[in-house]
Design a protein around this motif. Structure first.
Motif, PDB file in Angstrom:
ATOM      1  N   ARG A 189       6.215   5.141  -3.355  1.00  0.00           N
ATOM      2  CA  ARG A 189       5.915   6.686  -3.254  1.00  0.00           C
ATOM      3  C   ARG A 189       5.579   6.484  -1.575  1.00  0.00           C
ATOM      4  O   ARG A 189       6.049   7.750  -1.165  1.00  0.00           O
ATOM      5  CB  ARG A 189       4.600   6.717  -3.996  1.00  0.00           C
ATOM      6  CG  ARG A 189       4.208   7.989  -3.816  1.00  0.00           C
ATOM      7  CD  ARG A 189       3.036   8.517  -4.769  1.00  0.00           C
ATOM      8  NE  ARG A 189       1.551   7.807  -4.020  1.00  0.00           N
ATOM      9  CZ  ARG A 189       0.528   7.510  -4.605  1.00  0.00           C
ATOM     10  NH1 ARG A 189       0.561   8.247  -5.735  1.00  0.00           N
ATOM     11  NH2 ARG A 189      -0.294   6.956  -4.228  1.00  0.00           N
ATOM     12  N   ASP A 190       4.927   5.804  -0.717  1.00  0.00           N
ATOM     13  CA  ASP A 190       4.753   6.141   0.483  1.00  0.00           C
ATOM     14  C   ASP A 190       6.145   6.043   1.317  1.00  0.00           C
ATOM     15  O   ASP A 190       6.269   6.915   2.380  1.00  0.00           O
ATOM     16  CB  ASP A 190       4.081   5.031   1.024  1.00  0.00           C
ATOM     17  CG  ASP A 190       2.521   5.245   0.540  1.00  0.00           C
ATOM     18  OD1 ASP A 190       2.174   6.244   0.080  1.00  0.00           O
ATOM     19  OD2 ASP A 190       1.751   3.893   0.354  1.00  0.00           O
ATOM     20  N   LEU A 191       6.957   5.178   0.856  1.00  0.00           N
ATOM     21  CA  LEU A 191       8.196   5.217   1.395  1.00  0.00           C
ATOM     22  C   LEU A 191       9.132   6.280   1.426  1.00  0.00           C
ATOM     23  O   LEU A 191       9.772   7.026   2.315  1.00  0.00           O
ATOM     24  CB  LEU A 191       9.138   3.857   0.982  1.00  0.00           C
ATOM     25  CG  LEU A 191      10.337   3.495   1.774  1.00  0.00           C
ATOM     26  CD1 LEU A 191       9.983   2.905   3.210  1.00  0.00           C
ATOM     27  CD2 LEU A 191      10.950   2.283   1.000  1.00  0.00           C
ATOM     28  N   THR A 192       9.082   6.928   0.083  1.00  0.00           N
ATOM     29  CA  THR A 192       9.762   8.217  -0.139  1.00  0.00           C
ATOM     30  C   THR A 192       9.112   9.303   0.679  1.00  0.00           C
ATOM     31  O   THR A 192       9.707  10.336   1.264  1.00  0.00           O
ATOM     32  CB  THR A 192       9.545   8.512  -1.565  1.00  0.00           C
ATOM     33  OG1 THR A 192      10.301   7.498  -2.414  1.00  0.00           O
ATOM     34  CG2 THR A 192      10.396   9.831  -1.958  1.00  0.00           C
ATOM     35  N   VAL A 193       7.886   9.448   0.665  1.00  0.00           N
ATOM     36  CA  VAL A 193       7.123  10.566   1.604  1.00  0.00           C
ATOM     37  C   VAL A 193       7.417  10.395   2.875  1.00  0.00           C
ATOM     38  O   VAL A 193       7.785  11.372   3.717  1.00  0.00           O
ATOM     39  CB  VAL A 193       5.590  10.321   1.178  1.00  0.00           C
ATOM     40  CG1 VAL A 193       5.112  11.194   2.240  1.00  0.00           C
ATOM     41  CG2 VAL A 193       5.151  10.776  -0.079  1.00  0.00           C
ATOM     42  N   GLY A 194       7.545   9.030   3.474  1.00  0.00           N
ATOM     43  CA  GLY A 194       8.036   8.666   4.935  1.00  0.00           C
ATOM     44  C   GLY A 194       9.258   9.475   5.163  1.00  0.00           C
ATOM     45  O   GLY A 194       9.715  10.028   6.235  1.00  0.00           O
ATOM     46  N   PHE A 195      10.322   8.910   4.276  1.00  0.00           N
ATOM     47  CA  PHE A 195      11.637   9.385   4.518  1.00  0.00           C
ATOM     48  C   PHE A 195      11.837  11.052   4.379  1.00  0.00           C
ATOM     49  O   PHE A 195      12.712  11.600   5.199  1.00  0.00           O
ATOM     50  CB  PHE A 195      12.360   8.612   3.646  1.00  0.00           C
ATOM     51  CG  PHE A 195      12.977   7.270   4.066  1.00  0.00           C
ATOM     52  CD1 PHE A 195      13.685   7.264   5.267  1.00  0.00           C
ATOM     53  CD2 PHE A 195      12.576   6.271   3.318  1.00  0.00           C
ATOM     54  CE1 PHE A 195      14.071   5.897   5.461  1.00  0.00           C
ATOM     55  CE2 PHE A 195      13.063   5.060   3.598  1.00  0.00           C
ATOM     56  CZ  PHE A 195      13.775   5.002   4.912  1.00  0.00           C
ATOM     57  N   VAL A 196      10.952  11.726   3.576  1.00  0.00           N
ATOM     58  CA  VAL A 196      11.042  13.055   3.557  1.00  0.00           C
ATOM     59  C   VAL A 196      10.715  13.707   4.741  1.00  0.00           C
ATOM     60  O   VAL A 196      11.310  14.742   5.246  1.00  0.00           O
ATOM     61  CB  VAL A 196      10.432  13.336   2.263  1.00  0.00           C
ATOM     62  CG1 VAL A 196      10.008  15.215   2.173  1.00  0.00           C
ATOM     63  CG2 VAL A 196      11.010  13.136   0.941  1.00  0.00           C
ATOM     64  N   PHE A 197       9.414  13.194   5.248  1.00  0.00           N
ATOM     65  CA  PHE A 197       8.976  13.794   6.443  1.00  0.00           C
ATOM     66  C   PHE A 197      10.019  13.391   7.768  1.00  0.00           C
ATOM     67  O   PHE A 197      10.305  14.337   8.421  1.00  0.00           O
ATOM     68  CB  PHE A 197       7.594  13.376   6.834  1.00  0.00           C
ATOM     69  CG  PHE A 197       6.560  13.915   5.937  1.00  0.00           C
ATOM     70  CD1 PHE A 197       6.573  15.128   5.403  1.00  0.00           C
ATOM     71  CD2 PHE A 197       5.546  13.090   5.558  1.00  0.00           C
ATOM     72  CE1 PHE A 197       5.647  15.800   4.844  1.00  0.00           C
ATOM     73  CE2 PHE A 197       4.729  13.433   4.632  1.00  0.00           C
ATOM     74  CZ  PHE A 197       4.290  14.957   4.213  1.00  0.00           C
ATOM     75  N   LEU A 198      10.412  12.221   7.800  1.00  0.00           N
ATOM     76  CA  LEU A 198      11.385  11.753   8.916  1.00  0.00           C
ATOM     77  C   LEU A 198      12.635  12.633   8.695  1.00  0.00           C
ATOM     78  O   LEU A 198      13.067  13.232   9.812  1.00  0.00           O
ATOM     79  CB  LEU A 198      11.700  10.488   8.554  1.00  0.00           C
ATOM     80  CG  LEU A 198      12.806   9.824   9.606  1.00  0.00           C
ATOM     81  CD1 LEU A 198      12.316  10.109  11.119  1.00  0.00           C
ATOM     82  CD2 LEU A 198      13.016   8.466   9.329  1.00  0.00           C
ATOM     83  N   SER A 199      13.356  12.756   7.509  1.00  0.00           N
ATOM     84  CA  SER A 199      14.307  13.759   7.262  1.00  0.00           C
ATOM     85  C   SER A 199      14.277  15.347   7.827  1.00  0.00           C
ATOM     86  O   SER A 199      14.862  15.874   8.862  1.00  0.00           O
ATOM     87  CB  SER A 199      15.053  13.843   6.020  1.00  0.00           C
ATOM     88  OG  SER A 199      15.219  12.622   5.617  1.00  0.00           O
ATOM     89  N   GLN A 200      13.193  15.955   7.304  1.00  0.00           N
ATOM     90  CA  GLN A 200      12.709  17.336   7.912  1.00  0.00           C
ATOM     91  C   GLN A 200      12.464  17.256   9.360  1.00  0.00           C
ATOM     92  O   GLN A 200      13.224  18.313  10.050  1.00  0.00           O
ATOM     93  CB  GLN A 200      11.446  17.796   6.833  1.00  0.00           C
ATOM     94  CG  GLN A 200      11.647  18.334   5.744  1.00  0.00           C
ATOM     95  CD  GLN A 200      10.602  18.787   5.092  1.00  0.00           C
ATOM     96  OE1 GLN A 200       9.324  18.243   5.185  1.00  0.00           O
ATOM     97  NE2 GLN A 200      10.592  19.833   4.405  1.00  0.00           N
ATOM     98  N   THR A 201      11.690  16.450   9.810  1.00  0.00           N
ATOM     99  CA  THR A 201      11.541  16.525  11.212  1.00  0.00           C
ATOM    100  C   THR A 201      12.781  16.311  11.998  1.00  0.00           C
ATOM    101  O   THR A 201      12.864  17.169  13.119  1.00  0.00           O
ATOM    102  CB  THR A 201      10.414  15.363  11.609  1.00  0.00           C
ATOM    103  OG1 THR A 201       9.261  15.534  10.861  1.00  0.00           O
ATOM    104  CG2 THR A 201       9.999  15.480  13.207  1.00  0.00           C
ATOM    105  N   ALA A 202      13.498  15.331  11.635  1.00  0.00           N
ATOM    106  CA  ALA A 202      14.418  15.006  12.549  1.00  0.00           C
ATOM    107  C   ALA A 202      15.424  16.034  12.429  1.00  0.00           C
ATOM    108  O   ALA A 202      16.197  16.689  13.592  1.00  0.00           O
ATOM    109  CB  ALA A 202      15.289  13.575  12.013  1.00  0.00           C
ATOM    110  N   LEU A 203      16.071  16.502  11.349  1.00  0.00           N
ATOM    111  CA  LEU A 203      16.862  17.787  10.889  1.00  0.00           C
ATOM    112  C   LEU A 203      16.392  19.091  11.877  1.00  0.00           C
ATOM    113  O   LEU A 203      17.197  19.720  12.533  1.00  0.00           O
ATOM    114  CB  LEU A 203      16.960  17.794   9.523  1.00  0.00           C
ATOM    115  CG  LEU A 203      18.029  18.814   9.200  1.00  0.00           C
ATOM    116  CD1 LEU A 203      19.651  18.580   9.496  1.00  0.00           C
ATOM    117  CD2 LEU A 203      18.038  19.337   7.833  1.00  0.00           C
ATOM    118  N   GLY A 204      15.144  19.253  11.579  1.00  0.00           N
ATOM    119  CA  GLY A 204      14.610  20.606  12.239  1.00  0.00           C
ATOM    120  C   GLY A 204      14.557  20.491  13.780  1.00  0.00           C
ATOM    121  O   GLY A 204      15.005  21.698  14.528  1.00  0.00           O
TER     122      GLY A 204
END
Length: 312
Positions: free
Chosen positions: A4-19
């Motif tokens: 769950r923590d890994l999924t949350v981390g990848f979601v935040f990472l994707s949003q931050t990097a893309l944005g």
């Protein structure tokens, strides 16, 4: 590390990097335009401030991503105050800029015989002061945040504290929470109300325009078509903001009245708040990328070339 923590981390990472990538491209387009000697339109000035505000909002995703991947990562006392304060200020400026952009476009496309026609000349001169007032207002409204923000280590022995993965916020009490909620809600409702009014007015004008041009030859309405495309782009931008912001307000309001911290709800709220800053530049990037390319082409051909950009 839990899945769950890994999924949350990848979601935040994707949003931050893309944005950050999208907003960086937009900022680069504005820098190219400035160095090319292009006169900035009032609409472009608003988008520039919107892009800067969105970039600041996305900066919160960096510590949030790191905290999701590493449970031992915390910001220090001063960094927590600065991060949470400027995140909320930038979030408010993003709301104000989008609202101002919608109102300006509504005034721009208003018929010449309407009561808003007189504002077409005055409106561009008020954009700069309005943006400055927006930044000052948000910095004043959220001035209370540093008072109740602390780091994880300092908040471990404090009762009624809420944890956000890398920082903590102390509970100031029911009275202060109520006053803050009224103040922040009034600020949000004011800008959202302006945005929704401007969007509704633009939809009404576009509907009347569509009925009118059905009887006109297409070649005679090329100029109005560019204005229509501009209005539709801003309507899409405003609609996206309203959708994500209202959902974020619902989550934020619920989190502010409950005791303790529900981590998955906190993460969902942050992800929802970062959706608009992450996807906003890609709604605008087509226009400004072609704009900067045109300017680069002009600057290579001649130093006195005048770059003409399409309307947003």
């Amino acid at each position: 590390m839990a899945s769950r923590d890994l999924t949350v981390g990848f979601v935040f990472l994707s949003q931050t990097a893309l944005g950050m990538l999208g907003n960086s491209v937009l900022l680069s387009c504005f820098i190219i335009a400035d160095f090319s000697g292009i006169r900035v339109k009032p609409k472009d000035m608003i988008v520039k401030h919107l892009t800067i505000a969105n970039f600041i909002v996305l900066c919160k995703g960096i510590p949030q991503t790191t905290a999701a991947f590493s449970k031992t990562y915390f910001l220090d006392y001063v960094s927590c105050k600065i991060t949470l304060y400027f995140h909320r200020v930038a979030r408010g400026v993003s709301l104000g800029s989008t609202s101002l952009l919608s109102v300006l476009q509504a005034i721009t496309i208003s018929p010449s015989n309407s009561k808003w026609a007189q504002l077409k000349i005055r409106a561009p001169r008020t954009i700069g002061p309005s943006l400055g007032l927006c930044w000052a207002l948000q910095m004043l409204i959220y001035a209370f945040i540093p008072l109740y923000t602390t780091d994880i280590r300092a908040g471990r022995n404090v009762t009624g504290i809420k944890y956000f993965g890398y920082c903590a916020v102390m509970n100031p009490g029911r009275l202060i929470n109520t006053l803050n909620a009224i103040l922040l809600t009034s600020n949000d409702v004011m800008f959202l109300g302006l945005m929704m009014w401007a969007s509704g007015y633009m939809m009404f004008i576009l509907h009347k325009h569509k009925q009118r041009v059905q009887h006109i030859h297409r070649s005679l309405s090329s100029k109005s078509s560019s204005v229509t495309r501009a209005t539709q782009s801003i309507l899409t931008l405003a609609s996206s903001f309203v959708l994500f912001y209202v959902l974020s307000i619902v989550f934020t309001s619920y989190l502010s009245v409950i005791d303790g911290t529900i981590q998955w709800l906190t993460n969902t709220n942050l992800a929802m708040a970062m959706c608009f800053p992450a996807f906003c530049p890609f709604l605008l990037i087509k226009h400004y990328a072609s704009f900067s390319c045109l300017c680069c082409t002009c600057s290579r051909q001649t130093t006195h070339c005048t770059c003409v950009a399409r309307e947003l």
